[in-house]
Design an enzyme around this catalytic site. Structure first.
Site, PDB file in Angstrom:
ATOM      1  N   ASN A   1      25.085  45.482 -22.570  1.00 38.27           N
ATOM      2  CA  ASN A   1      24.331  44.256 -22.337  1.00 38.27           C
ATOM      3  C   ASN A   1      23.548  44.274 -21.026  1.00 38.27           C
ATOM      4  O   ASN A   1      22.585  43.529 -20.876  1.00 38.27           O
ATOM      5  CB  ASN A   1      25.309  43.066 -22.351  1.00 38.27           C
ATOM      6  CG  ASN A   1      24.694  41.805 -21.800  1.00 38.27           C
ATOM      7  OD1 ASN A   1      23.863  41.170 -22.443  1.00 38.27           O
ATOM      8  ND2 ASN A   1      25.093  41.435 -20.581  1.00 38.27           N
TER       9      ASN A   1
ATOM     10  N   ASP B   1      27.991  50.744 -11.854  1.00 35.98           N
ATOM     11  CA  ASP B   1      26.565  50.617 -12.121  1.00 35.98           C
ATOM     12  C   ASP B   1      26.242  51.421 -13.375  1.00 35.98           C
ATOM     13  O   ASP B   1      26.526  52.625 -13.430  1.00 35.98           O
ATOM     14  CB  ASP B   1      25.778  51.155 -10.918  1.00 35.98           C
ATOM     15  CG  ASP B   1      24.282  50.918 -11.017  1.00 35.98           C
ATOM     16  OD1 ASP B   1      23.756  50.836 -12.142  1.00 35.98           O
ATOM     17  OD2 ASP B   1      23.633  50.825  -9.958  1.00 35.98           O
ATOM     18  N   VAL B   2      25.637  50.782 -14.381  1.00 32.32           N
ATOM     19  CA  VAL B   2      25.378  51.480 -15.637  1.00 32.32           C
ATOM     20  C   VAL B   2      24.365  52.610 -15.481  1.00 32.32           C
ATOM     21  O   VAL B   2      24.287  53.496 -16.343  1.00 32.32           O
ATOM     22  CB  VAL B   2      24.882  50.515 -16.739  1.00 32.32           C
ATOM     23  CG1 VAL B   2      25.952  49.500 -17.088  1.00 32.32           C
ATOM     24  CG2 VAL B   2      23.577  49.840 -16.349  1.00 32.32           C
TER      25      VAL B   2
ATOM     26  N   TYR C   1       8.672  46.487 -19.552  1.00 31.17           N
ATOM     27  CA  TYR C   1       9.826  45.861 -20.207  1.00 31.17           C
ATOM     28  C   TYR C   1       9.776  46.091 -21.715  1.00 31.17           C
ATOM     29  O   TYR C   1      10.785  46.412 -22.349  1.00 31.17           O
ATOM     30  CB  TYR C   1       9.829  44.369 -19.880  1.00 31.17           C
ATOM     31  CG  TYR C   1      11.059  43.615 -20.312  1.00 31.17           C
ATOM     32  CD1 TYR C   1      12.323  43.959 -19.835  1.00 31.17           C
ATOM     33  CD2 TYR C   1      10.961  42.530 -21.174  1.00 31.17           C
ATOM     34  CE1 TYR C   1      13.450  43.251 -20.207  1.00 31.17           C
ATOM     35  CE2 TYR C   1      12.086  41.812 -21.552  1.00 31.17           C
ATOM     36  CZ  TYR C   1      13.332  42.170 -21.074  1.00 31.17           C
ATOM     37  OH  TYR C   1      14.448  41.460 -21.455  1.00 31.17           O
TER      38      TYR C   1
ATOM     39  N   ASP D   1      30.561  45.467 -14.363  1.00 31.27           N
ATOM     40  CA  ASP D   1      29.421  44.875 -13.662  1.00 31.27           C
ATOM     41  C   ASP D   1      29.353  45.464 -12.257  1.00 31.27           C
ATOM     42  O   ASP D   1      30.383  45.836 -11.673  1.00 31.27           O
ATOM     43  CB  ASP D   1      29.566  43.359 -13.581  1.00 31.27           C
ATOM     44  CG  ASP D   1      28.216  42.659 -13.432  1.00 31.27           C
ATOM     45  OD1 ASP D   1      27.751  42.057 -14.421  1.00 31.27           O
ATOM     46  OD2 ASP D   1      27.629  42.711 -12.337  1.00 31.27           O
TER      47      ASP D   1
END
Length: 268
Positions: free
Chosen positions: A87, A60-61, A152, A34
């Site tokens: 996720n 950070d993804v 989105y 995370d």
């Protein structure tokens, strides 16, 4: 390989990610990834106090280097990775004509490229093992395409398609792929929105509050489904029904979305 299987969860400090970690810890060694360092450490400490074996990884993804470094630390610590759950995600909402560049780019970097980077980083270790499971969490909106959330919807639709393509491609390597498509549930998703106007944010907050299934229940259903590695996981009955309605009667489903769009415009 000895010991419990190892699971990595991104976006693990809040909401569904934390709920997944809390329920997976009994059967897995869990790595939490995370960008919220304080919340990540707090979650890891709570799981350790509950008797779990936990590793917190700050990153950070949207930065592939962070995920590759996370995989290296997991390999040094446990020597294996059995399950990756991508996720982490951002939301975006608002009328199409009001969505700015950030409303398109930020969710794409996190929701889509974050999953791509995670899968790519995990693949090296899983290929060496000869097994593994990649799980991408994509909102049901990617299938049902509700109005007022164009960016989105686009991100989640892309993530679903990516997962389906990957499932076929990686099956020959012994690596299974699933895509989880949850509908709304009470969470802090509204706090992780970009480009949303006040009205769109308020609508999402209201919908989240009214959603019947808790994050914990959704997490339990996801984890219960994973051993069979279905391609699509619908952790709520209404989510599965919505998907079936669209497949069976696409024109009628579109008419329902058009009516929803008209209601949104009337109250804008």
């Amino acid at each position: 390989m000895n010991g419990k299987p190892v699971m990595l969860i991104t976006g693990a400090a809040h909401g569904l990610g934390r709920a997944l970690a809390e329920r997976a810890i009994a059967e897995h060694r869990v790595a939490l990834f995370d960008r919220d360092q304080a919340a990540g450490h707090a979650t890891a400490e709570a799981l350790r106090l509950a008797g779990g074996e936990v590793l917190f990884l700050h990153g950070d993804v949207s930065r592939e280097r962070d995920l590759r470094q996370a995989m290296e630390r997991i390999q040094r610590r446990w020597g294996r990775l059995d399950v990756l759950i991508n996720n982490a995600g951002l939301a975006a909402a608002g009328p199409f004509e009001a969505l700015d560049e950030q409303s398109w780019e930020a969710p794409w970097r996190v929701n889509v490229m974050g999953a791509v980077y995670g899968c790519r980083a995990a693949l090296t270790l899983m290929k060496r093992q000869g097994h593994g499971q990649l799980v991408n969490v994509a909102a049901l909106a990617g299938l049902t395409a509700p109005p007022g959330m164009a960016s989105y919807v686009a991100c989640n639709a892309a993530l679903i398609g990516f997962s389906e393509a990957l499932a076929a491609e990686l099956s020959v390597l012994g690596i299974r792929v699933s895509v989880v498509c949850p509908d709304l549930f009470p969470s802090d998703l509204d706090q992780r929105m970009v480009g949303a106007d006040a009205l769109s944010r308020a609508r999402l907050q209201r919908a989240l509050r009214r959603a019947p299934d808790s994050a914990g229940l959704v997490a339990e259903r996801i984890l219960a489904a994973l051993p069979k590695a279905p391609l699509h996981v619908f952790p709520q009955r209404e989510a599965q029904r919505a998907w079936r309605r669209k497949r069976r009667r696409p024109a009628r489903f579109l008419d329902a979305m058009k009516e929803k769009a008209r209601r949104l415009r009337r109250h804008t």
